[in-house]
Design a protein around this motif. Structure first.
Motif, PDB file in Angstrom:
ATOM      1  N   GLU A  28      -7.821  27.922  35.111  1.00  0.00           N
ATOM      2  CA  GLU A  28      -8.072  26.616  34.524  1.00  0.00           C
ATOM      3  C   GLU A  28      -7.191  25.564  35.191  1.00  0.00           C
ATOM      4  OE1 GLU A  28      -7.821  25.150  30.103  1.00  0.00           O
ATOM      5  OE2 GLU A  28      -9.354  26.708  30.282  1.00  0.00           O
ATOM      6  N   VAL A  29      -7.812  24.464  35.582  1.00  0.00           N
ATOM      7  CA  VAL A  29      -7.120  23.394  36.288  1.00  0.00           C
ATOM      8  C   VAL A  29      -7.468  22.083  35.587  1.00  0.00           C
ATOM      9  CG1 VAL A  29      -6.925  22.210  38.529  1.00  0.00           C
ATOM     10  CG2 VAL A  29      -7.419  24.654  38.465  1.00  0.00           C
ATOM     11  N   PRO A  30      -6.459  21.243  35.288  1.00  0.00           N
ATOM     12  CA  PRO A  30      -6.794  19.941  34.710  1.00  0.00           C
ATOM     13  C   PRO A  30      -7.307  19.005  35.791  1.00  0.00           C
ATOM     14  CG  PRO A  30      -4.411  20.155  34.928  1.00  0.00           C
ATOM     15  CD  PRO A  30      -5.019  21.422  35.466  1.00  0.00           C
ATOM     16  N   LEU A  31      -8.324  18.229  35.458  1.00  0.00           N
ATOM     17  CA  LEU A  31      -8.919  17.325  36.443  1.00  0.00           C
ATOM     18  C   LEU A  31      -8.903  15.915  35.880  1.00  0.00           C
ATOM     19  CD1 LEU A  31     -10.755  17.177  39.121  1.00  0.00           C
ATOM     20  CD2 LEU A  31     -12.657  17.162  37.515  1.00  0.00           C
ATOM     21  N   GLY A  32      -8.423  14.965  36.650  1.00  0.00           N
ATOM     22  CA  GLY A  32      -8.631  13.569  36.289  1.00  0.00           C
ATOM     23  C   GLY A  32      -7.634  12.983  35.318  1.00  0.00           C
ATOM     24  N   GLY A  33      -6.344  13.289  35.486  1.00  0.00           N
ATOM     25  CA  GLY A  33      -5.286  12.537  34.834  1.00  0.00           C
ATOM     26  C   GLY A  33      -5.113  12.803  33.352  1.00  0.00           C
ATOM     27  N   PRO A  34      -4.640  11.796  32.625  1.00  0.00           N
ATOM     28  CA  PRO A  34      -4.190  12.022  31.251  1.00  0.00           C
ATOM     29  C   PRO A  34      -5.283  12.503  30.293  1.00  0.00           C
ATOM     30  CG  PRO A  34      -3.930   9.688  31.884  1.00  0.00           C
ATOM     31  CD  PRO A  34      -4.410  10.425  33.081  1.00  0.00           C
ATOM     32  N   ALA A  38     -10.893  20.067  31.517  1.00  0.00           N
ATOM     33  CA  ALA A  38     -10.509  21.383  32.032  1.00  0.00           C
ATOM     34  C   ALA A  38     -11.620  21.895  32.933  1.00  0.00           C
ATOM     35  CB  ALA A  38     -10.280  22.336  30.884  1.00  0.00           C
ATOM     36  N   VAL A  39     -11.253  22.332  34.127  1.00  0.00           N
ATOM     37  CA  VAL A  39     -12.249  22.941  35.000  1.00  0.00           C
ATOM     38  C   VAL A  39     -11.812  24.364  35.317  1.00  0.00           C
ATOM     39  CG1 VAL A  39     -12.784  20.684  36.020  1.00  0.00           C
ATOM     40  CG2 VAL A  39     -11.261  22.240  37.222  1.00  0.00           C
ATOM     41  N   SER A  40     -12.789  25.208  35.584  1.00  0.00           N
ATOM     42  CA  SER A  40     -12.517  26.591  35.961  1.00  0.00           C
ATOM     43  C   SER A  40     -12.742  26.723  37.466  1.00  0.00           C
ATOM     44  CB  SER A  40     -13.444  27.528  35.195  1.00  0.00           C
ATOM     45  OG  SER A  40     -13.413  28.809  35.781  1.00  0.00           O
ATOM     46  N   ARG A  41     -11.680  27.034  38.196  1.00  0.00           N
ATOM     47  CA  ARG A  41     -11.764  27.127  39.665  1.00  0.00           C
ATOM     48  C   ARG A  41     -11.820  28.593  40.074  1.00  0.00           C
ATOM     49  NH1 ARG A  41      -7.935  23.064  42.246  1.00  0.00           N
ATOM     50  NH2 ARG A  41      -9.564  21.802  41.252  1.00  0.00           N
ATOM     51  N   THR A  42     -12.958  28.970  40.657  1.00  0.00           N
ATOM     52  CA  THR A  42     -13.115  30.370  41.076  1.00  0.00           C
ATOM     53  C   THR A  42     -12.994  30.544  42.591  1.00  0.00           C
ATOM     54  OG1 THR A  42     -15.500  29.971  40.894  1.00  0.00           O
ATOM     55  CG2 THR A  42     -14.456  31.180  39.103  1.00  0.00           C
ATOM     56  N   VAL A  57     -15.149  26.059  44.378  1.00  0.00           N
ATOM     57  CA  VAL A  57     -16.078  26.088  43.247  1.00  0.00           C
ATOM     58  C   VAL A  57     -15.313  25.734  41.977  1.00  0.00           C
ATOM     59  CG1 VAL A  57     -17.590  27.522  41.822  1.00  0.00           C
ATOM     60  CG2 VAL A  57     -17.601  27.817  44.308  1.00  0.00           C
ATOM     61  N   ASP A  58     -15.604  24.587  41.430  1.00  0.00           N
ATOM     62  CA  ASP A  58     -15.085  24.156  40.131  1.00  0.00           C
ATOM     63  C   ASP A  58     -16.262  24.080  39.169  1.00  0.00           C
ATOM     64  OD1 ASP A  58     -12.394  23.828  40.582  1.00  0.00           O
ATOM     65  OD2 ASP A  58     -12.399  21.637  40.475  1.00  0.00           O
ATOM     66  N   ALA A  59     -16.116  24.685  38.002  1.00  0.00           N
ATOM     67  CA  ALA A  59     -17.144  24.570  36.956  1.00  0.00           C
ATOM     68  C   ALA A  59     -16.509  23.951  35.730  1.00  0.00           C
ATOM     69  CB  ALA A  59     -17.716  25.943  36.625  1.00  0.00           C
ATOM     70  N   TYR A  60     -17.252  23.087  35.060  1.00  0.00           N
ATOM     71  CA  TYR A  60     -16.711  22.449  33.858  1.00  0.00           C
ATOM     72  C   TYR A  60     -17.775  22.365  32.779  1.00  0.00           C
ATOM     73  CZ  TYR A  60     -18.883  18.473  36.221  1.00  0.00           C
ATOM     74  OH  TYR A  60     -19.764  17.662  36.873  1.00  0.00           O
ATOM     75  N   GLY A  61     -17.304  22.407  31.538  1.00  0.00           N
ATOM     76  CA  GLY A  61     -18.161  22.238  30.386  1.00  0.00           C
ATOM     77  C   GLY A  61     -18.955  23.479  30.036  1.00  0.00           C
ATOM     78  N   PRO A  62     -19.876  23.350  29.052  1.00  0.00           N
ATOM     79  CA  PRO A  62     -20.171  22.094  28.359  1.00  0.00           C
ATOM     80  C   PRO A  62     -19.031  21.652  27.447  1.00  0.00           C
ATOM     81  CG  PRO A  62     -21.404  23.913  27.385  1.00  0.00           C
ATOM     82  CD  PRO A  62     -20.707  24.466  28.569  1.00  0.00           C
TER      83      PRO A  62
END
Ligand code: MN
Length: 304
Positions: A28-34, A38-42, A57-62
């Motif tokens: 899990e990687v935070p994306l886009g500041g404050p 949460a995105v999942s980077r595989t 490959v970053d996947a996010y949501g829903p």
């Protein structure tokens, strides 16, 4: 994630029909500041760095969120933006202003250098952000942007595959690609066999629904040597693949290059406001580059 050895917790054999595949767990990687999403980077992972030319490959949501990624640079790659739900507004240093919706492709070729921003209203967001490394002969091409509002579909018993990049079963995306690859969203309904290039390696990521052998989250890696991918269930699956990438690359922050010194030069240009143009209309400051590590960046192949 610096372990050089295979980590059995991260890479285990998938059971069943896709035996021999590796399961690449995301982190899990935070994306886009404050107000970060949460995105999942595989990809890149600790062991496997690339699948074909796909290097990120970053996947996010829903999730209900506000995407807000301030202007930042890229080199040596293409960004492939694909939504399952929501809407995202893209701006870039070529002057592009383009909204993307589910089923559409935003393809940005960074080549020698581009900068862009991405933002959304607060909405249900679900999608993937992918990068394709440009091969050596094309990595300094002029930057470009393409929006494809409709894409060709390969249909067969139990599936419909929207081909966003490259070719699948003789159906070819109009999007510009620089190496033999495939990117497709496969809608699975029942049991199906999706024809694939035996010379390609592939990755499968469950986007929604329930498809046998695919858990939500991880990317399943399939080595070359198969002529079809068998799937069953009801849901949507992202398929990426390509000829194993023969070059070693240096990936750092938003840059793909070939050497440490090249990355240092890209970083310097960005911080000095040169070489990447400017993004008009984004309400906020560009992203500063992080500090480089104390050691020299090493070129890496498709696995490490
Ligand atoms: Mn970007």
């Amino acid at each position: 994630m610096s372990n050089l050895e295979l980590d059995p917790r991260e890479i285990r054999c998938a059971a069943g029909e896709e035996a021999g595949g590796e399961v690449l767990e995301g982190r899990e990687v935070p994306l886009g500041g404050p107000r970060a999403m949460a995105v999942s980077r595989t990809l890149p992972g600790a062991h496997r760095r690339m699948i074909g030319a796909w290097c990120f490959v970053d996947a996010y949501g829903p999730q209900t969120a506000t995407m807000r990624v301030p202007p930042h640079p890229h080199t040596g790659l293409q960004t492939v933006s694909w939504l399952v739900a929501g809407e995202v507004l893209h701006r870039d240093s070529l002057g592009t202003l383009q909204e993307i919706r589910p089923g559409q492709l935003n393809l940005m070729t960074a080549g020698r250098g581009i900068s862009h921003s991405e933002e959304s209203p607060e909405t249900l967001l679900h999608g993937v952000q992918l990068w394709v490394a440009l091969p050596g002969g094309h990595r300094h091409v002029e930057p470009g942007f393409e929006h494809h509002a409709s894409l060709p579909v390969l249909s067969g018993p139990g599936f419909e595959a929207t081909v966003m990049m490259g070719s699948l079963g003789g159906v070819t995306s109009p999007a510009t690609a620089y190496s033999p690859l495939v990117g497709a969203e496969i809608a699975v309904d029942g049991a199906c066999e999706v024809p694939v290039e035996p010379g390609f390696e592939h990755g499968l990521l469950l986007l929604d629904g329930e498809v046998a052998e695919l858990a939500a989250g991880p990317l399943v890696y399939l080595p070359p040597g198969r002529s079809a991918v068998r799937l069953s269930g009801r849901g949507r699956v992202l398929l990426i693949g390509g000829e194993p990438f023969g070059e070693e690359i240096v990936m750092w922050w938003n840059f793909v290059g070939r050497t440490h010194d090249e990355i240092v030069a890209y970083r310097k240009e960005w911080m000095e406001g040169e070489g990447f143009g400017s993004v008009e209309g984004f309400d906020g400051e560009p992203l500063p580059a992080p500090v480089l590590p104390g050691t020299r960046l090493k070129p890496r192949g498709r696995v490490r």
